[in-house]
Every structure is written in structure tokens, then in C-alpha cells.
Design a protein around this motif. Structure first.
Motif, mmCIF file in Angstrom:
data_model
loop_
_atom_site.group_PDB
_atom_site.id
_atom_site.type_symbol
_atom_site.label_atom_id
_atom_site.label_comp_id
_atom_site.label_asym_id
_atom_site.label_seq_id
_atom_site.Cartn_x
_atom_site.Cartn_y
_atom_site.Cartn_z
ATOM 1 N N LEU A 119 0.844 -1.187 0.000
ATOM 2 C CA LEU A 119 0.000 0.000 0.000
ATOM 3 C C LEU A 119 0.884 1.243 0.000
ATOM 4 C CD1 LEU A 119 -2.334 -1.106 2.950
ATOM 5 C CD2 LEU A 119 -2.634 -1.644 0.523
ATOM 6 N N ARG A 120 0.377 2.335 -0.549
ATOM 7 C CA ARG A 120 1.074 3.630 -0.494
ATOM 8 C C ARG A 120 0.220 4.621 0.275
ATOM 9 N NH1 ARG A 120 0.281 8.241 -2.743
ATOM 10 N NH2 ARG A 120 -1.149 7.355 -4.295
ATOM 11 N N VAL A 121 0.790 5.208 1.313
ATOM 12 C CA VAL A 121 0.077 6.219 2.093
ATOM 13 C C VAL A 121 -0.037 7.490 1.263
ATOM 14 C CG1 VAL A 121 0.129 7.639 4.172
ATOM 15 C CG2 VAL A 121 0.868 5.246 4.267
ATOM 16 N N ASN A 122 -1.233 8.046 1.214
ATOM 17 C CA ASN A 122 -1.480 9.301 0.498
ATOM 18 C C ASN A 122 -1.232 10.460 1.452
ATOM 19 O OD1 ASN A 122 -2.398 11.388 -1.115
ATOM 20 N ND2 ASN A 122 -4.564 10.964 -0.712
ATOM 21 N N THR A 123 -0.065 11.095 1.321
ATOM 22 C CA THR A 123 0.331 12.149 2.265
ATOM 23 C C THR A 123 -0.506 13.415 2.117
ATOM 24 O OG1 THR A 123 2.070 12.808 0.697
ATOM 25 C CG2 THR A 123 2.691 11.316 2.497
ATOM 26 N N LEU A 124 -1.365 13.477 1.117
ATOM 27 C CA LEU A 124 -2.287 14.606 1.028
ATOM 28 C C LEU A 124 -3.375 14.512 2.091
ATOM 29 C CD1 LEU A 124 -2.789 14.761 -2.855
ATOM 30 C CD2 LEU A 124 -1.319 16.237 -1.454
ATOM 31 N N LYS A 125 -3.557 13.301 2.652
ATOM 32 C CA LYS A 125 -4.642 13.113 3.611
ATOM 33 C C LYS A 125 -4.234 12.413 4.905
ATOM 34 C CE LYS A 125 -8.765 13.201 0.701
ATOM 35 N NZ LYS A 125 -10.063 12.528 0.445
ATOM 36 N N ALA A 126 -3.091 11.752 4.933
ATOM 37 C CA ALA A 126 -2.743 10.968 6.124
ATOM 38 C C ALA A 126 -1.242 10.813 6.237
ATOM 39 C CB ALA A 126 -3.410 9.589 6.061
ATOM 40 N N GLU A 127 -0.802 10.355 7.406
ATOM 41 C CA GLU A 127 0.593 10.003 7.634
ATOM 42 C C GLU A 127 0.690 8.492 7.813
ATOM 43 O OE1 GLU A 127 1.873 12.199 11.027
ATOM 44 O OE2 GLU A 127 1.947 14.120 9.950
ATOM 45 N N ARG A 128 1.897 7.955 7.608
ATOM 46 C CA ARG A 128 2.033 6.507 7.617
ATOM 47 C C ARG A 128 1.668 5.902 8.976
ATOM 48 N NH1 ARG A 128 7.152 3.397 4.997
ATOM 49 N NH2 ARG A 128 8.365 4.544 6.557
ATOM 50 N N ASP A 129 2.067 6.536 10.070
ATOM 51 C CA ASP A 129 1.743 5.984 11.393
ATOM 52 C C ASP A 129 0.231 5.873 11.602
ATOM 53 O OD1 ASP A 129 4.389 5.703 12.015
ATOM 54 O OD2 ASP A 129 4.504 7.515 13.258
ATOM 55 N N LYS A 130 -0.493 6.843 11.082
ATOM 56 C CA LYS A 130 -1.954 6.845 11.208
ATOM 57 C C LYS A 130 -2.558 5.659 10.458
ATOM 58 C CE LYS A 130 -5.961 9.859 10.291
ATOM 59 N NZ LYS A 130 -6.366 11.205 9.790
ATOM 60 N N VAL A 131 -2.054 5.391 9.265
ATOM 61 C CA VAL A 131 -2.584 4.284 8.462
ATOM 62 C C VAL A 131 -2.173 2.944 9.072
ATOM 63 C CG1 VAL A 131 -2.632 3.227 6.179
ATOM 64 C CG2 VAL A 131 -2.576 5.715 6.396
ATOM 65 N N LEU A 132 -0.943 2.855 9.557
ATOM 66 C CA LEU A 132 -0.501 1.621 10.212
ATOM 67 C C LEU A 132 -1.406 1.280 11.388
ATOM 68 C CD1 LEU A 132 3.373 2.132 10.180
ATOM 69 C CD2 LEU A 132 2.145 0.256 9.070
ATOM 70 N N LYS A 133 -1.781 2.284 12.153
ATOM 71 C CA LYS A 133 -2.659 2.050 13.308
ATOM 72 C C LYS A 133 -4.049 1.609 12.852
ATOM 73 C CE LYS A 133 -4.269 4.162 17.607
ATOM 74 N NZ LYS A 133 -3.804 3.008 18.400
ATOM 75 N N ALA A 134 -4.555 2.242 11.786
ATOM 76 C CA ALA A 134 -5.897 1.913 11.295
ATOM 77 C C ALA A 134 -5.962 0.484 10.762
ATOM 78 C CB ALA A 134 -6.305 2.898 10.204
ATOM 79 N N LEU A 135 -4.841 -0.010 10.229
ATOM 80 C CA LEU A 135 -4.810 -1.356 9.648
ATOM 81 C C LEU A 135 -4.212 -2.388 10.599
ATOM 82 C CD1 LEU A 135 -3.614 -0.446 6.029
ATOM 83 C CD2 LEU A 135 -5.946 -0.918 6.782
ATOM 84 N N GLU A 136 -4.088 -2.045 11.857
ATOM 85 C CA GLU A 136 -3.411 -2.896 12.842
ATOM 86 C C GLU A 136 -3.903 -4.345 12.863
ATOM 87 O OE1 GLU A 136 -1.456 -1.686 17.079
ATOM 88 O OE2 GLU A 136 -3.591 -1.247 16.771
ATOM 89 N N PRO A 137 -5.204 -4.605 12.687
ATOM 90 C CA PRO A 137 -5.655 -6.007 12.708
ATOM 91 C C PRO A 137 -4.995 -6.887 11.646
ATOM 92 C CG PRO A 137 -7.528 -4.514 12.902
ATOM 93 C CD PRO A 137 -6.350 -3.676 12.562
ATOM 94 N N PHE A 138 -4.437 -6.283 10.590
ATOM 95 C CA PHE A 138 -3.847 -7.051 9.497
ATOM 96 C C PHE A 138 -2.330 -7.169 9.613
ATOM 97 C CE2 PHE A 138 -7.505 -4.639 7.482
ATOM 98 C CZ PHE A 138 -8.421 -5.644 7.747
ATOM 99 N N GLU A 139 -1.772 -6.715 10.736
ATOM 100 C CA GLU A 139 -0.345 -6.795 11.015
ATOM 101 C C GLU A 139 0.507 -6.146 9.922
ATOM 102 O OE1 GLU A 139 0.605 -10.873 11.775
ATOM 103 O OE2 GLU A 139 -0.687 -11.004 13.546
ATOM 104 N N PRO A 140 0.217 -4.900 9.586
ATOM 105 C CA PRO A 140 1.000 -4.212 8.558
ATOM 106 C C PRO A 140 2.357 -3.779 9.095
ATOM 107 C CG PRO A 140 -0.520 -2.678 9.545
ATOM 108 C CD PRO A 140 -0.787 -4.011 10.205
ATOM 109 N N GLU A 141 3.301 -3.582 8.185
ATOM 110 C CA GLU A 141 4.616 -3.075 8.555
ATOM 111 C C GLU A 141 5.021 -1.981 7.579
ATOM 112 O OE1 GLU A 141 7.422 -6.228 8.669
ATOM 113 O OE2 GLU A 141 6.537 -7.196 10.446
#
Length: 433
Positions: free
Chosen positions: A157-179
Motif C-alpha cells: 500500500l502507499r500512504v497518500n500524504t495529502l490526507k494521512a501520515e504513515r503511522d496513522k494508516v498503520l494504526k488503522a490497519l493494525e488487525p492485518f499486522e502491517p509493517e
């Protein structure tokens, strides 16, 4: 469905793909439509067997002494689910939908096969005619490089920095064990599936609907990064397709300047409109394939050619393509690449850049096309930039993670699953005097 039914279904799909030489995604879709009783878990498990069988068709066929659909299906189950023949036989016993187990001699051969006796093309899991081309492109370790194209791929996945930061997306997807990705600064990776598992459908997640991230292979993200698209620039994405790199560059440019997205195929281009709206990209203008774009000649700081190609770098995700590919199809792609490079050159302003990207690992489609372009464009003053130095400057932690090759006074880059951990990509950057 029990394992026997899933295996029987996978063999049916493999037979269909072989008989009709059709894309595996189409065959699986048709099977699902005609067997609506199968749940999503069943369809995913059947797909795993089919894709594993096609990824390793040569090596499984060598080990089984048979490359028919049934032999490949059983090999994929034994290997993909890490089962011993005795355990598989016990699992299938009493299942009236299960196919008949291979005989003991064939199973013994599968377990005892010695790959040191196998031809290079078998160990690389590619057709014979492709082996020489990969050896030329990838060098001495080409067999290991090619074999890595037969592994299951991760979900990037690529974080869209126009709307979010990577740490925010990592937290939102935590159930899927993203890195966080190893190399791409805005990349996120969900590991390749194991056994009968399946990747999560991230497109139904709230973060995706809000435009926080896009599905994009890390190699594609890195190719966009290497273009150096900067705020305020005029950029043309000439083969934009669904818009993945246009969206990535829009974020790199912080929605300033202008990106012109175009493609000769309106069906490929159609999804870009919804993606741009969701991502909040305001600096991308989409051009209809019939539109006259001569007004942009000589005005682009950066022209990106994400060229039509054989897609050999994506064989982890589309393994059926390597068995359907022909020398005639390769030759046609090379002609298309020459034509689009020549067209792209007209848009580059003095001092501007022309980026050439493919998701192929064939030198015929990559360095050879750049060399041929330079021979045709001697009066235009294009020179090959040092892409290797660009990689080192932008990704100081990525030393040795790509193949850097010299070409016409500059360097070009090849990314591979084994070296880079991505799909296979080629990147060259040309500077106009």
C-alpha cells in the motif's frame, strides 16, 4: 467445501486455463459464477492452489514427472499447505468430491526430486525461450532471481500524504499486522499469505474510502519517487492507465504544479477519475485519448512513460502470463515502446526529464529500447542520467537493493523480487540538454 472439493475445482480451472489459453482471473471468475454455493473462503483457497500451480508449473511438473492439471494441483496442495502425501490421503478419504490421489511412484518422485539435475529453465520456472533473455538481463544469478518470481507476493500500500501520515494508516490497519516498507518512504506492507489464507480486502476499510492510502506495489512507488516530480513542475504521465503513478506524483508535488494524465486506452484510464477524487488530488488534468495534445509539446519538465510491456516483473501476481507469452507478443510490445518513447520526446522542454519505466525484466524491453531511442534522437540532445546515484541519494538505506547497469554514459536500474523485495521494474531517466 472440504479440501477435496477445493482441489477438484482447482484442477478444473487449471484444465480450462490450459485448454483455452485464457487469463486465470477470467477462468476463476467464471468458475465462481457457475458454482455460487462456494463461499469467499472456498474461492480464495481454490485460487491459492491454482496460482501456486501456475507459479511453479515447470518445477512441479519436473518433480511429479507430469505437468497435467491434476498433477500440478496435487503438487500445489502438498507444497503450499506443507502436507505429506499420507496426511493428504487421509484428509481426502471419504470425500466423494475429491480427485484420485496420484500413485505412490509419482508421489515418491515428487518428494525425492533432485533439482541439481534439472535444467536451468525448470529451476527458474520459466519457458525455455525466456531463459536466455533472463540470463542476459539478470546476470549470473538469473536462476535465483527468476525463481523468486514464483513466490507468493505481499500486499503493498502507499500512504497518500495529502490526507494521512504513515503511522496513522498503520494504526488503522493494525488487525492485518502491517509493517512499514523497507524502502518506499510512504509504503506499507502486509505479508504474503500462507497456506489457505487470503489477503484482507483493504478497499472496504474506512481509511481507503477516505483516501488515506492506495494499493500499489512498492516497486511502482519507488519508480514514481525516482522521477523526482517536484512541487510547481509541469508533468505528463503519458501512459497513466489507472493512475497509480499520477496519484503518487501528485502527493510528491503537494498538489501544486500540474500533472497531465493520458492514455491511449480509455478503458484503462477510466478508474483514474474516482481515484483522484478519493485521494483529493487537485493538480491532475485527465486527457481523453482522442484529445489533441500538441499544445503541450516542449512544455513538460517531466514526461513519464510507464510503457506497455510483457509484465514479466509481475509474474508473482499474474503467473499465467508467462506461459501465454510468445516471441511475437514480445516483438509487438517492443514496437509499441519505441513508438511511445518517440512521442514522449516531443513533450519534454529544454533541460527537462524523460522517465522510462516498465514492469518487465527483459533487456529487450528496457536498456535495448533506451539505446535504440538514443540512436533515433541524436539531434534532440537526450542523455542517460545516473539513476544509480539518484537511488543512493533518495534511498541511502537501500544500497545493493537494486541492479545498477551502465548505459550510454549513465546508469539504469532494475528492481526484482529477490533483490528489492518488489515486483520487477526497470527505471531509466533521460535528461534533455
Amino acid at each position: 467445501m472440504r479440501l477435496g472439493g477445493r482441489l477438484a475445482a482447482a484442477i478444473e480451472v487449471l484444465s480450462d486455463v490450459e485448454a483455452r489459453r485464457r487469463p486465470v482471473a477470467d477462468a476463476l471468475k467464471d468458475w465462481g459464477l457457475s458454482h455460487r454455493f462456494a463461499g469467499s473462503g472456498d474461492r480464495a483457497a481454490i485460487g491459492n492452489i491454482v496460482y501456486d500451480a501456475l507459479r511453479k508449473k515447470r518445477s512441479y511438473g519436473f518433480r511429479m514427472g507430469d505437468d497435467g492439471a491434476a498433477a500440478l494441483g496435487f503438487a500445489a496442495v502438498l507444497d503450499g499447505l506443507a502436507m505429506q502425501p499420507e496426511a493428504l490421503a487421509a484428509t481426502l478419504e471419504g470425500d466423494r468430491f475429491a480427485p484420485q490421489m496420484p500413485d505412490g511412484e509419482r508421489l515418491g518422485r515428487f518428494l525425492a526430486a533432485d533439482f541439481s539435475e534439472a535444467p536451468d529453465a525448470v529451476r527458474a520456472d520459466v519457458p525455455d525461450w525466456i531463459a536466455a533473455r533472463l540470463k542476459t538481463s539478470l546476470g549470473e544469478r538469473w536462476v535465483e532471481e527468476a525463481a523468486a518470481l514464483s513466490a507468493r507476493p505481499p500486499l503493498d500500500l502507499r500512504v497518500n500524504t495529502l490526507k494521512a501520515e504513515r503511522d496513522k494508516v498503520l494504526k488503522a490497519l493494525e488487525p492485518f499486522e502491517p509493517e512499514a516498507s523497507d524502502l518506499a518512504p510512504q509504503g506499507i506492507r502486509i505479508a504474503a499469505i500462507e497456506g489457505a489464507g487470503r489477503h484482507p480486502n483493504v478497499q472496504i476499510e474506512a481509511g481507503f474510502q477516505k483516501g488515506w492510502f492506495e494499493v500499489q506495489d512498492e516497486g511502482s512507488q519507488l519508480a514514481a519517487l525516482l522521477t523526482g516530480a517536484a512541487p510547481g513542475e509541469q508533468v505528463l504521465d503519458l501512459c497513466a492507465g489507472g493512475g497509480g503513478k499520477s496519484l503518487a506524483m501528485a502527493a510528491m508535488m503537494d498538489n501544486s504544479g500540474q500533472i497531465h494524465a493520458a492514455d491511449s486506452d480509455r478503458h484503462r484510464l477510466a478508474p483514474i477519475h474516482e481515484r483522484l477524487a478519493r485521494a483529493g488530488c487537485r493538480n491532475v488534468q485527465v486527457h481523453d485519448p482522442r484529445e489533441d495534445m500538441t499544445g503541450l509539446f516542449g512544455r513538460m519538465d517531466l514526461t513519464l512513460v510507464d510503457a506497455p510491456c510483457t509484465g514479466s516483473g509481475t509474474w508473482r501476481r499474474r503467473p499465467d502470463a508467462k506461459w501465454r507469452l510468445s516471441e511475437t507478443a514480445l516483438a509487438k510490445r517492443m514496437q509499441e515502446q519505441d513508438a511511445v518513447l518517440d512521442r514522449a520526446a516531443a513533450f519534454v522542454c529544454p533541460g527537462g526529464r524523460l522517465a522510462y519505466v516498465t514492469c518487465s525484466l527483459f533487456a529487450d524491453e528496457n536498456a535495448a529500447r533506451i539505446a535504440a531511442f538514443l540512436e533515433r534522437q541524436t539531434s534532440e540532445g537526450f542523455a542517460v542520467a545516473d539513476a544509480g546515484a539518484r537511488w543512493a541519494a533518495m534511498l541511502p538505506h537501500g544500497g545493493g537493493r537494486c541492479r545498477v547497469s551502465k548505459l550510454a554514459g549513465g546508469t539504469v536500474i532494475t528492481m526484482t523480487p529477490q533483490r528489492t523485495g518488489t515486483d520487477g521494474f526497470f527505471f531509466a531517466l533521460l535528461q534533455k540538454s
